[in-house]
Enzyme design. Structure first.
Site, short mmCIF file in Angstrom:
data_model
loop_
_atom_site.label_atom_id
_atom_site.label_comp_id
_atom_site.label_asym_id
_atom_site.label_seq_id
_atom_site.Cartn_x
_atom_site.Cartn_y
_atom_site.Cartn_z
N HIS A 151 74.26 -25.41 -0.07
CA HIS A 151 73.04 -24.91 -0.71
C HIS A 151 71.80 -25.44 -0.01
O HIS A 151 71.84 -26.44 0.71
CB HIS A 151 73.01 -25.31 -2.19
CG HIS A 151 72.54 -26.71 -2.44
ND1 HIS A 151 71.22 -27.01 -2.73
CD2 HIS A 151 73.19 -27.89 -2.42
CE1 HIS A 151 71.10 -28.31 -2.90
NE2 HIS A 151 72.27 -28.88 -2.72
N CYS A 152 70.70 -24.74 -0.23
CA CYS A 152 69.38 -25.23 0.18
C CYS A 152 68.46 -25.00 -1.00
O CYS A 152 68.77 -25.44 -2.11
CB CYS A 152 68.91 -24.54 1.47
SG CYS A 152 69.00 -22.74 1.46
N ALA A 153 67.33 -24.32 -0.82
CA ALA A 153 66.44 -24.03 -1.95
C ALA A 153 66.75 -22.65 -2.53
O ALA A 153 67.12 -22.51 -3.69
CB ALA A 153 64.98 -24.12 -1.51
N GLY A 155 69.06 -20.54 -1.08
CA GLY A 155 70.42 -20.14 -0.76
C GLY A 155 70.45 -18.92 0.14
O GLY A 155 71.45 -18.20 0.17
N THR A 159 71.22 -21.87 4.18
CA THR A 159 72.58 -21.63 3.69
C THR A 159 73.19 -20.42 4.36
O THR A 159 74.36 -20.45 4.76
CB THR A 159 72.56 -21.45 2.16
OG1 THR A 159 72.09 -22.66 1.55
CG2 THR A 159 73.94 -21.11 1.62
#
Length: 257
Positions: A151-153, A155, A159
């Site tokens: 995940h990131c912020a 997605g 990601t």
């Protein structure tokens, strides 16, 4: 078809199992899961991810600034294995303060149109400027005991790049990788609504339209073309980054039935 995982605290989580590979296999369910930010997971969400979905590893691609400002999140209180690999070049400077990093990333000129070409250049920049983090994130997926959530912020971008490479190594055809990337558009408005009032995303998101954030096929095509033309594909890129044939095969086996 990829499978949405509906939880209270995320809007862009899906299991990448069930995708076809070029040699007639399928990607394995419960092994590779992509998501937007995990900060808002409820206690019930956490229990479901651990007990039902079988998540054992969390691969966090947020920057150092995002991590410091938004915090660890509820999954940190669980006995999962946590990995943090920033894909931003400025995070390589350990002496840079949070405010200095904010000025570099979110204080820059935001006038460049965010079209498919912009995002394609952005994604290939992860591969050229932070190959260490990209390779390490894929190694975390490869070595996970069970399911790995990347995940990131949102997605979508960081990601999308990492899971696109993982799927490529697994043998998923280019058109399927692109279709999964573009599928985030179905939840884009909800993703932006989650982030737009949250520091540090509130410094940039309000200045750009929803249209500029859309995942477009040409952006992921740029990543795959970069890999193909420069390295003969994602596998070649990983070998250039120090992976052995056994490492590559281990990732492929981990992700496929």
């Amino acid at each position: 078809m990829t499978r949405w995982i509906e939880l209270d605290g995320v809007v862009n989580m899906r299991d990448l199992g069930g995708l076809p590979t070029r040699d007639g296999r399928l990607t394995r369910e419960g092994r590779l899961i992509r998501s937007d930010n995990l900060q808002d997971l409820s206690e019930g969400d956490v229990r479901r991810l651990v007990d039902e979905v079988g998540v054992t590893d969390v691969v966090d691609l947020r920057s150092n600034v995002e991590y410091e400002i938004t915090g660890e999140g509820p999954l940190r209180a669980t006995p999962l294995t946590h990995h943090h690999f920033s894909l931003l070049a400025e995070d390589q400077d350990p002496d840079r303060t949070v405010e200095e990093a904010l000025a570099v990333r979110w204080g820059r000129d935001e006038s460049t149109p965010r079209d498919g070409d912009f995002w394609g250049r952005h994604y290939t920049g992860y591969l050229t400027k932070r190959p260490d983090s990209v390779a390490a994130a894929l190694a975390a997926v490869r070595d996970s005991a069970g399911g790995a959530v990347v995940h990131c912020a949102a997605g979508k971008d960081r990601t999308g790049t990492v899971v696109g490479m993982a799927l490529s190594v697994a043998g998923v055809p280019e058109e399927e990788i692109i279709a999964d990337y573009v599928r985030t558009a179905e939840r884009l408005e909800q993703i932006i609504d989650r982030l737009i009032r949250v520091e540090p995303y509130n410094r940039s998101l309000p200045t750009h339209s929803l249209e500029e954030q859309l995942p477009r096929a040409e952006s992921m095509e740029a990543v795959l073309t970069h890999l193909d033309e420069g390295y003969g594909g994602a596998v070649g890129w990983l070998r250039a980054s120090g992976w052995t044939d056994a490492d590559v095969e281990a990732l492929r086996v981990r992700l496929t039935v």
